[in-house]
Design an enzyme around this catalytic site. Structure first.
Site, short mmCIF file in Angstrom:
data_model
loop_
_atom_site.label_atom_id
_atom_site.label_comp_id
_atom_site.label_asym_id
_atom_site.label_seq_id
_atom_site.Cartn_x
_atom_site.Cartn_y
_atom_site.Cartn_z
CB CYS A 260 63.56 16.84 30.47
SG CYS A 260 62.26 16.90 31.72
CE1 TYR A 261 65.89 22.94 28.50
CE2 TYR A 261 64.28 21.41 27.60
CZ TYR A 261 65.36 22.26 27.42
OH TYR A 261 65.89 22.42 26.18
#
Length: 110
Positions: free
Chosen positions: A67-68
């Protein structure tokens, strides 16, 4: 594996680069972020592409979720475990850590 495991960026890249590796890197970031830049050969996993992933990837293949920053990927990794995937990893530090390590990314030019 009843629960996902954490994996560092270096460990993930090493696993993906092994000659006979079947590992798959999935990126769960939003379409705009994925479109701007994503790891080379990453699969963009969304609610709309989940069935496609399940049809293309064997449940025994290692799946690395990105993800981020490594937070949202944990929930997605556990979801994949619950769906029957046997070896799922959450990438610690997410895309930001991948970029900081200067690992291969595909970037939109413009």
């Amino acid at each position: 594996m009843e629960q996902f495991e954490h994996i560092s960026v270096d460990q993930a890249y090493s696993l993906l680069q092994q000659e006979d590796s079947l590992a798959v890197l999935v990126d769960i970031r939003d379409p705009q972020s994925f479109g701007l830049a994503h790891p080379e050969n990453a699969y963009h996993l969304t609610n709309d592409t989940m069935v496609e992933l399940m049809n293309q990837v064997d449940f025994e293949q290692p799946v690395i979720v990105m993800c981020y920053h490594g937070i949202s990927s944990q929930g997605a990794a556990q979801y994949l475990i619950n769906q029957g995937f046997e070896a799922v990893y959450s990438l610690d530090g997410g895309f930001e850590a991948w970029r900081r390590q200067a690992l291969p990314i595909i970037q939109q030019i413009g």
